[in-house]
Design a protein around this motif. Structure first.
Motif, PDB file in Angstrom:
ATOM      1  N   ARG A   1       0.892  -1.142   0.066  1.00  0.00           N
ATOM      2  CA  ARG A   1       0.116   0.030  -0.012  1.00  0.00           C
ATOM      3  C   ARG A   1       0.880   1.255  -0.043  1.00  0.00           C
ATOM      4  N   PHE A   2       2.048   1.190   0.618  1.00  0.00           N
ATOM      5  CA  PHE A   2       2.805   2.339   0.710  1.00  0.00           C
ATOM      6  C   PHE A   2       4.057   2.190  -0.165  1.00  0.00           C
ATOM      7  N   LEU A   3       4.352   1.072  -0.637  1.00  0.00           N
ATOM      8  CA  LEU A   3       5.533   0.865  -1.465  1.00  0.00           C
ATOM      9  C   LEU A   3       5.119   0.249  -2.947  1.00  0.00           C
TER      10      LEU A   3
END
Length: 181
Positions: free
Chosen positions: A53-55
């Motif tokens: 979700r972030f990377l």
């Protein structure tokens, strides 16, 4: 004390190989419908899915898997020495980066080794042989273009293995803390 260090080192190494394989499977575009591919995704998804979700994945390189390997390498030195020193965070980060390179090289050597051994005994295509072929081709094809054709013998895995072993020796000599990674 040594038994715990052995246990931590083995656990960190095994987990690192699993997550490097996850990254390398995605990079090499290994057929997802093969049983080993699905098992690897199933084992690593609980950790990779929240991080993705972030990377993002960049150019087929699964950055969440690399982050997990980096964090395992980052924690390796404090776990093996049973001490965490906040002043040595740059050292831990350096060991984490070296850990990624070291585990990637070891994994490629395992892939080459198992592919060579399997080729001696099994001449029919099975899912493991297909996976090993797909994982080794991105590295072996450029070497095959350079080497002269020798008929039935393919020396490219041997050239790659010797190259990786040579790099390991060079890194051992010139990069501090390579032996820990």
């Amino acid at each position: 004390m040594q038994a715990m260090q052995f246990l931590f080192n083995t656990l960190i190494g095994a987990l690192s190989v699993i997550f490097i394989l996850r990254m390398w499977f995605q990079y090499c575009q290994v057929d997802f419908y093969l049983p080993l591919s699905q098992a690897l995704a199933k084992w690593t998804n609980p950790v990779i899915k929240p991080l993705s979700r972030f990377l993002p994945t960049v150019r087929r390189i699964n950055l969440p898997a690399l982050l997990v390997v980096f964090l395992l390498g980052f924690l390796k030195l404090p776990l093996l020495s049973f001490a965490f020193d906040g002043n040595n965070i740059l050292l831990y980060a350096w060991v984490g980066l070296l850990h990624i390179a070291s585990i990637w090289g070891e994994t490629i050597l395992y892939i080459l080794f198992f592919g060579a051994i399997l080729s001696w005994f099994n001449r029919s295509d099975n899912s493991l042989q297909i996976i090993l072929y797909q994982l080794s081709e991105p590295l072996l094809n450029p070497i095959r273009r350079i080497l002269p054709h020798t008929g039935m013998l393919d020396f490219s895995p041997m050239v790659l293995a010797f190259g990786l072993l040579f790099l390991n020796q060079v890194f051992m000599q010139y990069l501090p803390f390579w032996y820990i990674a």
